[in-house]
Each structure stands twice: as C-alpha cells, then as structure tokens.
Write a protein that holds these residues in place. Structure first.
Motif, PDB file in Angstrom:
ATOM      1  N   ASP A  73     -12.701   2.023   1.144  1.00 39.46           N
ATOM      2  CA  ASP A  73     -11.638   1.583   0.075  1.00 39.46           C
ATOM      3  C   ASP A  73     -12.809   0.133  -1.531  1.00 39.46           C
ATOM      4  O   ASP A  73     -13.315  -0.245  -0.625  1.00 39.46           O
ATOM      5  N   TYR A  74     -12.421  -0.208  -2.276  1.00 39.57           N
ATOM      6  CA  TYR A  74     -12.482  -0.879  -3.161  1.00 39.57           C
ATOM      7  C   TYR A  74     -12.060  -1.633  -3.755  1.00 39.57           C
ATOM      8  O   TYR A  74     -10.439  -1.068  -4.355  1.00 39.57           O
ATOM      9  N   ASN A  75     -11.677  -2.313  -3.585  1.00 37.54           N
ATOM     10  CA  ASN A  75     -10.673  -4.238  -3.877  1.00 37.54           C
ATOM     11  C   ASN A  75     -11.567  -4.502  -4.980  1.00 37.54           C
ATOM     12  O   ASN A  75     -12.257  -4.995  -5.681  1.00 37.54           O
ATOM     13  N   ARG A 121      -8.239   3.665  -1.675  1.00 34.63           N
ATOM     14  CA  ARG A 121      -9.123   3.935  -1.159  1.00 34.63           C
ATOM     15  C   ARG A 121      -8.973   5.612  -0.578  1.00 34.63           C
ATOM     16  O   ARG A 121      -7.692   6.104  -1.368  1.00 34.63           O
ATOM     17  N   THR A 152     -12.066   4.660   6.532  1.00 32.95           N
ATOM     18  CA  THR A 152     -12.034   4.369   5.604  1.00 32.95           C
ATOM     19  C   THR A 152     -13.100   3.680   4.788  1.00 32.95           C
ATOM     20  O   THR A 152     -13.833   2.918   5.180  1.00 32.95           O
ATOM     21  N   ASP A 193       0.001   5.468   1.078  1.00 34.52           N
ATOM     22  CA  ASP A 193      -1.302   6.393   0.964  1.00 34.52           C
ATOM     23  C   ASP A 193      -0.353   8.350   1.249  1.00 34.52           C
ATOM     24  O   ASP A 193       0.528   7.926   1.962  1.00 34.52           O
ATOM     25  N   THR A 207       0.358  -1.275   0.157  1.00 33.28           N
ATOM     26  CA  THR A 207       0.129   0.167   0.678  1.00 33.28           C
ATOM     27  C   THR A 207       0.644   1.071  -0.106  1.00 33.28           C
ATOM     28  O   THR A 207       1.576   1.138   0.188  1.00 33.28           O
TER      29      THR A 207
END
Length: 200
Positions: free
Chosen positions: A160-162, A147, A158, A98, A96
């Motif tokens: 988030d889209y997976n 995210r 949060t 950010d 990840t």
C-alpha cells in the motif's frame, strides 16, 4: 507425532474454510509489516486493524485503523541539508474499498483497492546539523491510500502507498526551518477472519 499432524491438518482445514468471502458478510483483517518513508531516511513498522463489510462476493468496504512508526529525513530550508529524525506513531483512520479478482473456484484472490481518510502526524524531535534540537508538533492531515495484493487461505499480503501532505518543522521560536514528507509505502503480511465463502 500423529496427534501433532492431526492438529495441523485440522488447523489448515479451518483456515481453508474461512478462506474468502461472501456478500453481506462481515470480516476482520489484521496486518503487520514494514514501512518505507517517502522522503527516505530509513524505515519502520506498519500495523493495521480493519473491519470490513462485503457488499458483493468480490467487493468490500471497511474502515482501517492503524499507522506507522518511522525514522525519516527532514530537509532544512536554509541549506537543504538533511537530518535523521525519530518520529512517533503516525495514526491513520481510512475508509476503504477493495475489489477481488476471484470467481469462487479458488482460495487465491488478488485484489486492488484504495481509500480516503485522516492521518495524524506524531510529534518528533531531531538533532539538527547546525543548532540544537527542533520540534515538529503533532497535527492531522487528510490523505489517500492505494493498495494491491492477494488473499490466500485466510492469509493476505498487501502493498500500500499512503499519500499524506508535508509538515513544517519549527524551531523553539516558532520559525519554520524545514519540512518533512509524511507519505510512506507499506509492505505487510496478515490474516483475516470471517467473510463467509467465495460465491460464484
């Protein structure tokens, strides 16, 4: 009553002291939330553990471990009917990054991020509309995640889209009888420890 109030003040003070981050510091995130499958059919629980390293005051890289336990729809290829399927835990191992929008003046920090990694798709069993039961064998797929959210005083929220590819549904003869979508949207609340303090 006074003792309880003192304990609460000390607890809030401790959280505020670890409210954000600083370059070259390590932090650990814990998240728990609700997962909504891409293909519909219900929802489930999402959970994540994520160690991170702050490469700058407002940037971090990490490795997210976790997954989602979902109930989702499976579409049959012969008649386009959908059946509800119970699905086990889908694991994820995602690198990840950010970026935090914070200048060091506040404990509130919106962020955006994303990542790439490996998603394991758990086996499922469903009751078909036409004939008995079918299986989706466990498999692994590479996927991506985007995210956004915010940190505030040691806590975080949060969205988030997976993005994960489809899987084939096979009957017991090995014939493909349908597909299922593996992507999901997660909404989670969590907290983090470490990371230092926000720097200007």
């Amino acid at each position: 009553m006074r003792k309880l109030l003192l304990v609460a003040v000390l607890f809030i003070g401790t959280i505020v002291q670890m409210n954000a981050q600083e370059a070259d510091k390590f932090r650990f995130d814990f998240d728990l939330g609700y997962a909504i499958p891409q293909g519909g059919g219900g929802g489930g629980v999402a959970f994540y553990l994520e160690p991170k390293w702050n490469i700058e005051d407002n940037m971090s890289v990490g490795l997210r471990f976790g997954g989602a336990a979902l109930v989702k729809n499976i579409e049959y290829s012969d008649n386009n009917q959908e059946a509800e399927a119970e699905v086990g835990v889908n694991g994820s191992y995602v690198g990840t990054y950010d970026y935090y929008f914070n200048d060091g003046s506040s404990s509130f920090a919106p962020f955006v991020g994303g990542g790439l990694g490996y998603y394991s798709v758990a086996s499922v069993a469903i009751d078909g509309n036409s004939s008995g039961t079918a299986d989706l064998e466990g498999s692994g797929k590479f996927g991506a995640m985007i995210r956004g959210g915010f940190n505030w005083a040691g806590f975080k929220m949060t969205l988030d889209y997976n993005i994960v590819g489809k899987s084939d549904l096979q009957d017991f003869n090995g014939d493909v009888v349908g597909t299922t979508k593996n992507g999901y949207l997660g909404i989670s609340l969590g907290f983090f420890v470490g990371g230092g303090k926000w720097g200007r």
